[in-house]
Design a protein around this motif. Structure first.
Motif, mmCIF file in Angstrom:
data_model
loop_
_atom_site.group_PDB
_atom_site.id
_atom_site.type_symbol
_atom_site.label_atom_id
_atom_site.label_comp_id
_atom_site.label_asym_id
_atom_site.label_seq_id
_atom_site.Cartn_x
_atom_site.Cartn_y
_atom_site.Cartn_z
ATOM 1 N N ALA A 101 0.845 -1.185 0.000
ATOM 2 C CA ALA A 101 0.000 0.000 0.000
ATOM 3 C C ALA A 101 0.884 1.241 0.000
ATOM 4 O O ALA A 101 1.847 1.333 0.763
ATOM 5 C CB ALA A 101 -0.903 0.004 1.221
ATOM 6 N N VAL A 102 0.585 2.189 -0.875
ATOM 7 C CA VAL A 102 1.355 3.414 -0.975
ATOM 8 C C VAL A 102 0.588 4.497 -0.230
ATOM 9 O O VAL A 102 -0.597 4.713 -0.479
ATOM 10 C CB VAL A 102 1.552 3.806 -2.453
ATOM 11 N N SER A 103 1.281 5.170 0.669
ATOM 12 C CA SER A 103 0.606 6.197 1.461
ATOM 13 C C SER A 103 0.365 7.446 0.619
ATOM 14 O O SER A 103 0.983 7.653 -0.429
ATOM 15 C CB SER A 103 1.448 6.561 2.681
ATOM 16 N N PHE A 104 -0.519 8.272 1.100
ATOM 17 C CA PHE A 104 -0.838 9.518 0.406
ATOM 18 C C PHE A 104 0.398 10.404 0.297
ATOM 19 O O PHE A 104 0.645 11.025 -0.732
ATOM 20 C CB PHE A 104 -1.960 10.258 1.150
ATOM 21 N N ASN A 109 4.573 13.103 -2.784
ATOM 22 C CA ASN A 109 5.990 13.383 -3.022
ATOM 23 C C ASN A 109 6.391 12.994 -4.442
ATOM 24 O O ASN A 109 7.132 13.720 -5.111
ATOM 25 C CB ASN A 109 6.866 12.647 -2.006
ATOM 26 N N ARG A 110 5.904 11.831 -4.915
ATOM 27 C CA ARG A 110 6.219 11.400 -6.278
ATOM 28 C C ARG A 110 5.629 12.379 -7.295
ATOM 29 O O ARG A 110 6.279 12.745 -8.275
ATOM 30 C CB ARG A 110 5.673 9.998 -6.525
ATOM 31 N N PHE A 111 4.399 12.829 -7.045
ATOM 32 C CA PHE A 111 3.763 13.787 -7.945
ATOM 33 C C PHE A 111 4.544 15.096 -7.992
ATOM 34 O O PHE A 111 4.782 15.646 -9.077
ATOM 35 C CB PHE A 111 2.319 14.053 -7.493
#
Length: 138
Positions: A101-104, A109-111
């Motif tokens: 699961a990837v946290s918000f 941060n990736r965006f």
């Protein structure tokens, strides 16, 4: 006769609208089968599935405090097909492995990183076409 959530009953279609069908239940009460609860597939025109006077088996979905009764024909069937979601394919065409699961915050941060890289690239390309910041017109 009291109508309980989850019970299956026989009813008679008494009216059809563009959003569903009214079904008279035993005991004289009337409930609504929403158009999304008529069939397992998409229903564009409810008249293709039901007519006034049809006898139908319905399942009671909810009974609200104001007396409204929500019904379903598709959930009244004995063995409804299991709902399946299509599996997403990975970039190479195969199924993805289960991902953690990837946290918000990780997504954000990736965006932001991708966005900054794209803006920098865009700036580089447009400045070189206009002559850059250091060029002055006389």
């Amino acid at each position: 006769m009291s109508i309980e959530v989850g019970s299956k009953l026989q009813g008679k279609v008494t009216g059809i609208t563009n959003f569903g069908a009214f079904v008279e239940l035993p005991g004289g009460s009337t409930g609504l089968v929403h158009i999304s609860e008529v069939a397992d597939n998409y229903v564009k025109d409810i008249n293709e599935f039901l007519k006034v006077g049809d006898e139908v088996e319905v399942k009671v979905l909810n009974v609200e405090s104001d007396g409204k009764i929500g019904l379903s024909i598709r959930k009244a069937k004995d063995n409804p097909p299991p709902e399946r979601r299509p599996q997403k394919k990975g970039p190479r065409g195969g199924n993805n492995r289960p991902q953690r699961a990837v946290s918000f915050e990780d997504k954000m941060n990736r965006f932001l990183k991708d966005s900054e890289e794209r803006l920098a690239s865009l700036k580089r390309n447009t400045e070189s076409k206009r002559g850059g910041k250091s060029s002055k017109r006389g």
